[in-house]
Scaffold this active site. Structure first.
Site, PDB file in Angstrom:
ATOM      1  N   ARG A 162      -7.262  23.513  22.943  1.00  0.00           N
ATOM      2  CA  ARG A 162      -8.999  23.401  23.495  1.00  0.00           C
ATOM      3  C   ARG A 162      -8.830  22.720  24.465  1.00  0.00           C
ATOM      4  NH1 ARG A 162     -13.240  23.287  25.021  1.00  0.00           N
ATOM      5  NH2 ARG A 162     -15.117  21.662  24.332  1.00  0.00           N
ATOM      6  N   HIS A 220     -11.687  19.873  29.270  1.00  0.00           N
ATOM      7  CA  HIS A 220     -12.493  19.939  29.024  1.00  0.00           C
ATOM      8  C   HIS A 220     -13.375  18.515  29.046  1.00  0.00           C
ATOM      9  CE1 HIS A 220     -12.286  19.027  25.164  1.00  0.00           C
ATOM     10  NE2 HIS A 220     -13.937  19.142  24.986  1.00  0.00           N
ATOM     11  N   HIS A 231     -18.221  15.993  28.753  1.00  0.00           N
ATOM     12  CA  HIS A 231     -19.034  16.108  27.449  1.00  0.00           C
ATOM     13  C   HIS A 231     -20.181  14.966  28.108  1.00  0.00           C
ATOM     14  CE1 HIS A 231     -16.980  14.997  24.651  1.00  0.00           C
ATOM     15  NE2 HIS A 231     -16.573  16.508  24.579  1.00  0.00           N
ATOM     16  N   GLU A 267     -16.692  11.171  22.075  1.00  0.00           N
ATOM     17  CA  GLU A 267     -16.203  12.374  20.903  1.00  0.00           C
ATOM     18  C   GLU A 267     -15.921  11.818  20.129  1.00  0.00           C
ATOM     19  OE1 GLU A 267     -14.368  16.064  22.351  1.00  0.00           O
ATOM     20  OE2 GLU A 267     -12.758  15.387  20.932  1.00  0.00           O
ATOM     21  N   HIS A 272     -10.467  15.606  28.717  1.00  0.00           N
ATOM     22  CA  HIS A 272      -9.249  15.243  27.350  1.00  0.00           C
ATOM     23  C   HIS A 272      -9.134  16.967  27.216  1.00  0.00           C
ATOM     24  CE1 HIS A 272     -13.715  15.115  25.638  1.00  0.00           C
ATOM     25  NE2 HIS A 272     -12.868  15.894  25.174  1.00  0.00           N
ATOM     26  N   GLU A 319     -21.232  22.217  21.100  1.00  0.00           N
ATOM     27  CA  GLU A 319     -19.568  22.229  21.351  1.00  0.00           C
ATOM     28  C   GLU A 319     -19.448  23.906  22.237  1.00  0.00           C
ATOM     29  OE1 GLU A 319     -17.394  21.009  20.857  1.00  0.00           O
ATOM     30  OE2 GLU A 319     -15.591  22.629  21.225  1.00  0.00           O
ATOM     31  N   HIS A 340     -27.865   1.150  -1.453  1.00  0.00           N
ATOM     32  CA  HIS A 340     -27.376   0.497  -0.687  1.00  0.00           C
ATOM     33  C   HIS A 340     -28.189   1.945   0.744  1.00  0.00           C
ATOM     34  CE1 HIS A 340     -24.250   4.090   0.560  1.00  0.00           C
ATOM     35  NE2 HIS A 340     -24.864   3.355   1.665  1.00  0.00           N
ATOM     36  N   HIS A 357     -28.277   1.368   5.331  1.00  0.00           N
ATOM     37  CA  HIS A 357     -27.856   0.854   6.636  1.00  0.00           C
ATOM     38  C   HIS A 357     -29.082   0.345   7.531  1.00  0.00           C
ATOM     39  CE1 HIS A 357     -24.178   2.288   5.194  1.00  0.00           C
ATOM     40  NE2 HIS A 357     -24.497   3.505   4.685  1.00  0.00           N
ATOM     41  N   GLU A 362     -26.644   7.657   8.895  1.00  0.00           N
ATOM     42  CA  GLU A 362     -25.098   7.738   8.370  1.00  0.00           C
ATOM     43  C   GLU A 362     -24.828   9.552   8.029  1.00  0.00           C
ATOM     44  OE1 GLU A 362     -24.453   5.990   4.406  1.00  0.00           O
ATOM     45  OE2 GLU A 362     -23.715   8.416   4.225  1.00  0.00           O
ATOM     46  N   HIS A 370     -29.954   4.770  -0.809  1.00  0.00           N
ATOM     47  CA  HIS A 370     -28.778   6.164  -1.112  1.00  0.00           C
ATOM     48  C   HIS A 370     -27.872   5.273  -2.048  1.00  0.00           C
ATOM     49  CE1 HIS A 370     -27.359   5.512   2.971  1.00  0.00           C
ATOM     50  NE2 HIS A 370     -26.410   5.818   2.542  1.00  0.00           N
TER      51      HIS A 370
END
Ligand SMILES: *[C@@H]1O[C@H](CO)[C@@H](O)[C@H](O)[C@H]1NC(C)=O
Ligand SMILES: *[C@@H]1O[C@H](CO)[C@@H](O)[C@H](O)[C@H]1NC(C)=O
Ligand SMILES: *[C@@H]1O[C@H](CO)[C@@H](O)[C@H](O)[C@H]1NC(C)=O
Ligand SMILES: *[C@@H]1O[C@H](CO)[C@@H](O)[C@H](O)[C@H]1NC(C)=O
Ligand SMILES: *[C@@H]1O[C@H](CO)[C@@H](O)[C@H](O)[C@H]1NC(C)=O
Ligand SMILES: *[C@@H]1O[C@H](CO)[C@@H](O)[C@H](O)[C@H]1NC(C)=O
Ligand SMILES: *[C@@H]1O[C@H](CO)[C@@H](O)[C@H](O)[C@H]1NC(C)=O
Length: 448
Positions: free
Chosen positions: A154, A157, A159, A163, A202, A227, A336, A338, A343, A382
């Protein structure tokens, strides 16, 4: 009856409105009747202003291995399908086709199988993605499933977003150079992570440690990420006048005769023979861009395990945190939420069932299998049940620096028991049994 009306009535009647009516739960006639009667009785016992919750266990109706024909029927509700039916999809989604009666209202779609993403096939591999185009609720993160054959690359590149990656299979060699000219190379294997800060260049290349190459899950902490819209080395140089390229590198134009005229993106290559970085006068990046998450011991709970990687352990990873969870058959990731972060979930093995509680009486139950993505916005309550007969393993991924969750059981265990009793009409013994320590993954239910 809506919440506002309920609280206004409570205020006017000055009755023991201990139980705020969820919107849409009781019929308004029933609600008003019980409100009226509760205003005339000054009962010392907790007095309900709404009907009791149903005792229906609302078990899952079928699963992918049962041979019954999926029908939208639950108890007395529903009817058979007379029109056309995609039986395979219905088999995978019992809780959408025949939802538990606890589901209500409207919740945005929170399931996306990578199998429904359009794939980008290249010589040497492929990439498929999920962003807000596939799942509009997932504004805070996007995901990419990428496959590289042994040696495939890959390309170099960068961005605008960070990542983060979790290696699903095989080994991937990553390279990077940061803004101060410090470099980094590592071979990252199954269950291990990498992270590149925003804008840092990277590359990714499958090694031949396994003859099949590698596959990994990429997460970008922005749901708009695509992407197909990254800054590629070859794409850039194909769009710079050759005379400028030659001057930039202080060489001749013919030195750049062989560069590609358009982007490569993913292309075949020779497997790397070393993971030693080029000698760097600036030294190495001070915080490694890779993390041996697979070697981190998991915490054992009664129903499974959990382990976390966030910036407290994987220091460079300041925008993505992960919890890898296993749940044994019959057990569940406890109820629970967050507090501040969405998530993004990814199912690796086994079968799961989640109900997303979206406030105001809205709730939706969805089923997941390997390769599926789930999404739970910050604050949405959830759980995840293992509904299969093998270990369930999934990732909970957040765009945050430090993992956080609030467990329902711990919250209630640490709240004055009288107050809990006024809300839920539970026995003292039941309340006393709630564990003050967070349980995270709880074992199969006690036999009733
Ligand atoms: C409390 O629960 C019991 C059943 O366990 C029920 O009979 C009773 O009506 C409930 N009380 C209130 C106030 O809801
Ligand atoms: C698990 O479920 C599958 C499919 O329903 C079945 O073939 C298998 O025998 C089950 N295994 C156990 C240990 O129950
Ligand atoms: C990787 O993929 C191969 C080929 O499908 C499979 O045999 C192997 O079990 C996978 N390994 C992991 C760690 O999932
Ligand atoms: C892996 O690739 C290296 C470099 O191309 C080569 O020397 C080595 O023989 C290969 N190993 C296997 C097992 O294919
Ligand atoms: C991960 O573990 C390998 C050995 O298994 C080691 O060579 C490597 O340095 C470790 N990577 C990091 C980032 O700690
Ligand atoms: C499917 O449901 C059957 C019947 O309840 C159960 O025995 C089996 O373990 C389930 N299998 C899977 C893979 O979910
Ligand atoms: C509460 O949880 C802790 C830690 O998980 C455990 O050691 C303890 O036995 C539990 N206590 C009760 C009363 O279940």
């Amino acid at each position: 009856m809506n919440k506002l009306l309920t609280s206004v009535l409570c205020a006017i009647l000055i009755s023991s409105c201990t139980w705020a009516a969820p919107a849409g739960a009781p019929s308004s006639a029933e609600g008003q009747a019980s409100l009226a009667s509760s205003s005339t009785v000054s009962a010392p016992e907790p007095s309900s202003t709404v009907p009791l919750a149903s005792d229906d266990p609302n078990d899952i109706a079928w699963n992918v291995t049962t041979t019954i024909d999926p029908e939208p029927i639950r108890g007395q509700l529903g009817a058979t399908i007379l029109g056309p039916q995609n039986v395979e999809i219905d088999r995978q989604n019992p809780d959408l086709v025949a939802p538990p009666t606890t589901d209500a209202g409207s919740v945005p779609n929170n399931k996306w199988p990578f199998g429904l993403s359009h794939n980008r096939l290249q010589t040497g591999g492929w990439a498929r993605q999920q962003n807000v185009q596939q799942m509009p609720i997932a504004t805070s993160m996007a995901g990419v499933d990428m496959r590289l054959e042994a040696g495939a690359i890959r390309e170099l590149h960068w961005h605008q977003t960070a990542e983060w990656a979790y290696v699903l299979n095989g080994t991937t060699q990553i390279t990077s150079v940061d803004q101060l000219g410090r470099n980094f190379v590592a071979n990252v294997g199954p269950g291990d992570l990498w992270y590149f800060p925003p804008g840092i260049p990277h590359s990714l290349q499958a090694t031949n440690d396994s003859e099949d190459g590698s596959e990994f899950l990429l997460i970008f902490p922005n749901g708009q990420f695509s992407e197909d819209n990254t800054f590629l080395l070859t794409d850039w140089l194909a769009h710079v006048p050759k005379e400028v390229i030659a001057r930039n590198f202080q060489t001749t134009i013919d030195a750049f005769d062989g560069i590609p005229g358009q982007q490569l993106y993913i292309f075949p290559g020779t497997p790397p023979t070393s993971d030693v970085p080029v000698e760097d006068p600036q030294g190495q990046v001070p915080l490694p861009f890779a993390f041996n998450f697979s070697q981190l011991p998991a915490t054992q709970y009664s129903g499974g395990t959990a382990k976390i990687a966030d910036s407290t352990t994987f220091q460079i990873s300041t925008q993505v945190a992960v919890a890898e969870i296993t749940v044994e058959p019959g057990a569940m990731r406890e109820l629970h939420w967050h507090p501040t972060q969405d998530e993004w979930g990814f199912y690796i093995e086994g079968f799961g069932r989640m109900t997303l509680f979206a406030a105001s009486g809205n709730a939706q139950t969805v089923d997941f299998e390997p390769g599926d993505i789930s999404f739970a916005p910050a604050g949405f309550g959830h759980y995840v049940e293992n509904i299969g007969n093998t270990t369930l393993r999934f990732l909970e991924i957040f765009n945050t620096d430090v993992f956080q969750d609030v467990g329902l059981a711990q919250w209630l265990a640490l709240t004055p028991p009288e107050l809990v009793k006024e809300h839920l009409n539970l026995s003292d013994d039941t309340i006393a049994s709630f564990n003050k320590t967070k349980q995270v993954v709880v074992g199969p239910k006690a036999s009733s």
